[in-house]
Design a protein around this motif. Structure first.
Motif, PDB file in Angstrom:
ATOM      1  N   ILE B 310       3.184 -10.566   3.364  1.00 55.97           N
ATOM      2  CA  ILE B 310       1.932  -9.928   3.617  1.00 55.97           C
ATOM      3  C   ILE B 310       2.401  -8.493   2.922  1.00 55.97           C
ATOM      4  N   GLU B 311       1.728  -8.007   2.326  1.00 55.99           N
ATOM      5  CA  GLU B 311       1.951  -6.738   1.572  1.00 55.99           C
ATOM      6  C   GLU B 311       2.681  -5.882   2.234  1.00 55.99           C
ATOM      7  N   GLY B 312       3.865  -5.206   2.042  1.00 58.28           N
ATOM      8  CA  GLY B 312       4.655  -4.366   2.549  1.00 58.28           C
ATOM      9  C   GLY B 312       5.335  -4.677   3.643  1.00 58.28           C
ATOM     10  N   VAL B 313       5.323  -5.902   4.187  1.00 60.39           N
ATOM     11  CA  VAL B 313       5.828  -6.530   5.330  1.00 60.39           C
ATOM     12  C   VAL B 313       7.015  -7.532   4.932  1.00 60.39           C
ATOM     13  N   ASP B 314       8.427  -7.208   5.794  1.00 62.26           N
ATOM     14  CA  ASP B 314       9.210  -7.996   5.287  1.00 62.26           C
ATOM     15  C   ASP B 314       9.141  -9.400   5.914  1.00 62.26           C
ATOM     16  N   SER B 315       9.327 -10.302   4.998  1.00 61.21           N
ATOM     17  CA  SER B 315       8.999 -11.749   5.353  1.00 61.21           C
ATOM     18  C   SER B 315       9.677 -12.238   6.746  1.00 61.21           C
TER      19      SER B 315
END
Lengths: 81, 384
Positions: B310-315
């Motif tokens: 998810i764009e910009g979110v740490d996996s």
């Protein structure tokens, strides 16, 4: 005492188990035993059968390409010492 | 719980695998050590498993299969047992650390290494192998299927290339054994390394290596073998040559039961179901705003893996929030550092969803909804 009979020794456990599988499938005589010290002090498995079974067992081995190390006839008798 | 981490280890294990492990613990001793009832039971069990593995991979001779602890051990055996200083070896950026780390260590010992790059979809241009060839090139080592993207390499092409140039092919089948229909009689892979606990449905801690006739490896370990006690050298005959120490008999029993389970279901059936699940999931997640999916989804076939961010979110945050919703995935780095670099995910890692035939579309639909809710939550956090 030592074993008496035809003893077929193997280089590996896998050879011994392949031999047993082939014998069971073909109703050939014999059974797996610990390697008799009279043949080799090495550990491992061997196949014990009657001396008269030699020819049929070795024919089977040749036909199926089964590996083995030695074929020895043991007379039995008292162990040394 | 919805388990979508099948590429890490398959779950749940089939009941027959659990039963086989239990029965081995109860009814088997130490394989190849003695000839009493329990020892012979263990030896027979191991031999039957060897035969089952040989038949499964189509290699004919059970003695060419040695059991190991896992694919990592098998790959270490293959690489350290084969390569010498001065040898040149070709691999890809798709590889797992179980290939890369032994190769980097060997490189420090004088082995020359060429790594073929992957593009931003994780696709490796196999034709680059032609340019990588040198007179000293001895082997090609590669993972058939990526644990990160699920991309597959074209095995037929690689086999032909290796045949044409007389190269030894070492195949990492960690993700593909139990999924891809190997037939070594027709596919002359020189060394096949596999694990038992993924698509073969066995327990963890058991794997194996196939080594073609005529090729021998230096063992990584020597010691007890059950034969040739008084020899100062470890036996050279396969498979004992590569199996020093007491074997994992319960694990091997479980592996044999796993192979039987896969045979019972049929590879075609397993692949069809898993392919449908993968397509179903991929089609839905690619439409979720802010979700980026990695890998080659135009390919005719692929492993049942969908990896995304998810764009910009740490996996790791995504995976943690999924876990709180009862959905098991893997996040972060996936032991494939060069592929992460190619995908542009080295900084944030990626969230991997991996499926097996036991999963359902209902489970996957729930995972998609969970992902959408996380996008909303994290999107809101990002805006703050």
């Amino acid at each position: 005492m030592t074993e008496r009979g035809l003893v077929i020794a193997f280089q590996t456990t896998t050879q011994a188990l392949a031999w047993e599988r082939a014998c069971r499938e073909r109703n050939m005589p014999g059974r797996l035993i610990p390697m008799p010290v009279a043949i080799s002090a090495h550990c491992g498995l061997a196949w014990l059968a009657e001396p008269e079974d030699r020819e049929s067992l070795l024919e089977m081995a040749e036909e199926l390409g089964l590996g083995y190390d030695l074929v020895v006839e043991l007379e039995g008798g008292e162990a040394d010492g | 719980m919805i388990y979508l981490d099948q590429a890490a280890t398959s779950y749940p294990k089939p009941p027959e695998v659990v039963q086989a492990v239990t029965e081995a613990l109860i009814g088997a001793g130490s394989s190849g050590r003695g000839a009493h009832e329990l020892s012979l039971a263990a030896s027979r069990l191991v031999f039957a498993a060897r035969q089952a593995a040989a038949e499964f991979f189509g290699c004919g001779d059970p003695s060419r299969i040695a059991f190991t602890a896992n694919a990592t051990e098998s790959l270490n055996l293959a690489l350290f047992g084969l390569l010498e200083p001065g040898d040149h070896v070709i691999t890809t950026a798709q590889e797992h650390n179980s290939v890369l780390r032994p190769l980097f260590l060997l490189e420090r010992r004088g082995v020359d290494l060429t790594i073929m790059p992957a593009d931003r979809h994780g696709i490796v241009d196999l034709d680059a192998m032609r340019r990588a060839l040198r007179p000293a090139t001895r082997a090609v080592v590669l993972s058939h299927g990526s644990n990160l993207t699920g991309n597959l390499l074209d095995l037929a092409w690689v086999l032909e290339f290796c045949r044409e140039h007389d190269l030894i092919l070492i195949l990492d089948a960690a993700q593909t054994a139990g999924w891809y229909p190997y037939n070594l009689a027709d596919q002359p892979i020189d060394i096949l390394c596999f694990t038992g606990h993924k698509a073969l449905y066995g327990p963890q801690g058991v794997g194996g290596i196939y080594v073609r006739p005529g090729l021998s490896l230096r063992p990584l370990k020597v010691g007890g073998s059950g034969v040739q006690t008084f020899s100062r050298q470890h036996p050279g005959e396969m498979p004992e040559a590569l199996e020093a120490g007491t074997l994992n008999t319960p694990g091997i029993a479980g592996l044999a039961a796993g192979i039987a389970y896969v045979n019972k279901l049929g590879l075609d059936s397993i692949r069809r179901v898993e392919g449908e699940l993968t397509s179903f999931f991929y089609k839905q997640v690619q439409e979720v705003p802010c979700v980026q999916v990695y890998g080659d989804f135009q390919a005719a076939e692929r492993l049942p893996i969908v990896t995304l961010n998810i764009e910009g979110v740490d996996s790791s945050l995504v995976s943690r929030l999924l876990a709180e919703r009862g959905i098991c995935t893997r996040s972060g780095g996936h032991c494939a550092p060069l592929l992460h670099e190619a995908l542009g995910t080295a900084q944030h890692g990626a969230v991997r969803f991996s499926f097996a035939h036991v999963n359902t579309k209902e489970e996957l639909a729930e995972a998609v909804e969970a992902l959408k809710s996380i996008v909303q939550v994290c999107g809101g956090e990002k805006d703050d």
